[in-house]
Design a protein around this motif. Structure first.
Motif, PDB file in Angstrom:
ATOM      1  N   CYS A   1       0.921  -1.161   0.088  1.00 11.97           N
ATOM      2  CA  CYS A   1       0.151   0.092   0.123  1.00 11.97           C
ATOM      3  C   CYS A   1       0.724   1.234   0.021  1.00 11.97           C
ATOM      4  O   CYS A   1       1.974   1.100  -0.127  1.00 11.97           O
TER       5      CYS A   1
ATOM      6  N   HIS B   1       0.846  -6.506   1.982  1.00 12.05           N
ATOM      7  CA  HIS B   1      -0.278  -6.906   2.843  1.00 12.05           C
ATOM      8  C   HIS B   1      -0.687  -8.170   2.064  1.00 12.05           C
ATOM      9  O   HIS B   1      -0.621  -8.462   0.727  1.00 12.05           O
TER      10      HIS B   1
ATOM     11  N   CYS C   1      -2.496   2.454   6.499  1.00 12.46           N
ATOM     12  CA  CYS C   1      -3.703   2.517   5.359  1.00 12.46           C
ATOM     13  C   CYS C   1      -4.928   2.180   5.678  1.00 12.46           C
ATOM     14  O   CYS C   1      -5.680   2.340   5.190  1.00 12.46           O
TER      15      CYS C   1
ATOM     16  N   CYS D   1      -1.314  -1.231   9.882  1.00 14.98           N
ATOM     17  CA  CYS D   1      -0.898  -0.471   8.972  1.00 14.98           C
ATOM     18  C   CYS D   1      -1.632   0.674   8.948  1.00 14.98           C
ATOM     19  O   CYS D   1      -2.932   0.715   9.237  1.00 14.98           O
TER      20      CYS D   1
ATOM     21  N   ARG E   1      -5.721  -1.076   5.818  1.00 14.23           N
ATOM     22  CA  ARG E   1      -5.861  -2.528   5.647  1.00 14.23           C
ATOM     23  C   ARG E   1      -5.524  -3.497   6.916  1.00 14.23           C
ATOM     24  O   ARG E   1      -4.548  -2.981   7.523  1.00 14.23           O
TER      25      ARG E   1
HETATM   26 ZN    ZN Z   1      -1.120  -0.692   4.373  1.00 10.33          ZN
END
Ligand code: ZN
Length: 427
Positions: free
Chosen positions: A251, A258, A314, A312, A316
């Motif tokens: 990401c 991931h 992000c 994470c 995810r």
């Molecule tokens: Zn991530």
């Protein structure tokens, strides 16, 4: 799967499911996979029967440990003795749309839908308006077509370039104003160098904003060069041909890849097949869930990695693998932990005071003993402090401490003797 809007960060809901939901999801998918392929794919029936396992005994991801790992050499043997697919195919051949050929040759099929696969490109920012040059081969192997479909599924336009032809690639990139590169890091590097030789200013004359890599790991130095000197946002993914597709992807935070929910990816001890915990180095073993008609269970890639479970930024939620550290044969097991040659080297040589090193793994009183032998550039430095610093870093990265650090006279370790030396005697 409906395509998200241009702004959306996530491609599908699986990417953000909770840990408990993911576990339930993967367990359910695995049960379906095993039961279906046991009935339809002769190779899966053989695998379970030989292991004395009833399909109903496989209820969770953990239960996969009961089954042996199938490696590339096994698959090749299976296919040779039962052409063309070695009993892995769980559908009539006439319904297969595409057959790919990997080195071996190993025959594989492509399922009719690979929409989910686009999430790896989506996470790298591929969107409508991008013009992406796909420099993977469209010949025999799955890479070209698979990546092509995935780029298209993000809404971007694909230039069917294929491999090689550096000068022509540069011309195409300029004339079509290509914004995204898909290929290997080394090929992008070749293109940039050649473009500069031809007198182009890469930032002005080419228009590449992002790059998606697989096939080889992206060295941090090359990433820095692409991003800082040429303003190309770089992403990498880990793809394996035999189970069909990319199993992990980066990401925008780029701190590991991931894992995809379309596979069960285990990191295992290559000798015992047992699943390992976070931070432990082991082999990537993967069971694909996206294609019910491909009965390849626990495919051993031979690649070594470890994984992290920390959240994470992000959003995810899937665990991340930390990059490929080498091949299963490159690692030495010390007190139950795999020490990978490349990882040991990066750890030790990050200390600029060290000129040469050797990791010697021996035995003392039936216990593995690991000694780091070091040659220094300057013998007058504080050796105690350096010993402590190196061993702490070794523990952080390789997850095991050296029993001793020895400073040896310059010239003791030959150039070819650098690396890990296993002097244990197995008697
Ligand atoms: Zn991530």
């Amino acid at each position: 799967m409906a395509l998200r809007s241009n702004k959306d960060e996530f491609f599908d809901n699986l990417e953000t499911q909770s840990g408990t939901d993911r576990q339930k999801y993967l367990d359910k998918k695995l049960k379906e996979k095993i039961s279906y392929s046991y009935d339809k794919a002769p190779a899966v029936k053989k695998l379970l029967d030989k292991a004395g396992i009833n399909p109903k005994d496989i209820r969770t991801v953990k239960d996969l440990e009961k089954l042996p790992i199938t490696r590339k050499t096994d698959l090749l043997e299976m296919q040779k003795s039962s052409l063309p697919f070695g009993g892995v195919l769980a559908m009539p051949l006439e319904n297969v749309e595409r057959i790919f050929i990997s080195p071996g040759p190993i025959y594989e099929i492509q399922p009719s839908s690979m929409k989910w696969f686009a999430k790896s490109f989506w996470a790298a920012g591929f969107r409508k308006g991008d013009i992406a040059v796909n420099t993977f081969t469209y010949h025999m192997s799955p890479a070209g077509i698979l990546f092509h479909e995935a780029i298209k599924d993000c809404g971007a336009t694909v230039v069917v370039a294929g491999t090689g032809n550096t000068d022509l690639q540069i011309q195409i990139m300029r004339e079509l104003k290509v914004t995204a590169f898909v290929g290997t890091p080394s090929f992008l590097n070749t293109i940039i160098k050649r473009a500069e030789e031809m007198g182009h200013n890469v930032k002005k004359d080419l228009f590449i904003k992002r790059a998606w890599f697989t096939g080889e790991m992206l060295p941090p130095s090359l990433r820095k060069l692409f991003e800082e000197q040429y303003s190309i946002d770089t992403y990498q993914a880990y793809a394996v041909t035999e189970p069909g597709g990319a199993i992990a992807y980066e990401c925008k935070h780029k701190s590991g890849m991931h894992l995809m929910d379309e596979y069960i990816t285990e990191i295992v001890d290559p000798e015992t097949g047992k699943q390992l915990g976070p931070g432990e180095v082991g082999e990537i073993v993967t069971t694909q869930l996206h294609n019910p008609n491909w009965g390849l269970i626990r495919f051993g890639t031979g690649d070594l990695t470890s994984y992290v479970t920390e959240p994470c930024q992000c959003g995810r939620t899937a665990y991340r693998i930390t990059g490929i550290m080498g091949r299963a044969g490159d690692a030495v097991k010390v007190r139950g932990m795999f020490v990978v040659a490349k990882q040991a080297e990066q750890t030790i040589m990050s200390f600029s005071q060290v000129a040469r090193y050797q990791v010697v793994v021996g035995q003392k009183d039936h216990r593995d003993e690991m000694v780091l032998k070091l040659e220094l550039k300057d013998d007058s430095i504080d050796k105690n402090k350096l010993s402590v610093d190196i061993n702490n870093k070794f523990q952080d990265i390789c997850r095991i401490k050296a029993d001793r650090i020895e400073f040896v006279t310059p010239g003791t370790i030959g150039e070819k003797e650098q690396g890990i030396k296993d002097v244990r005697k197995w008697e």
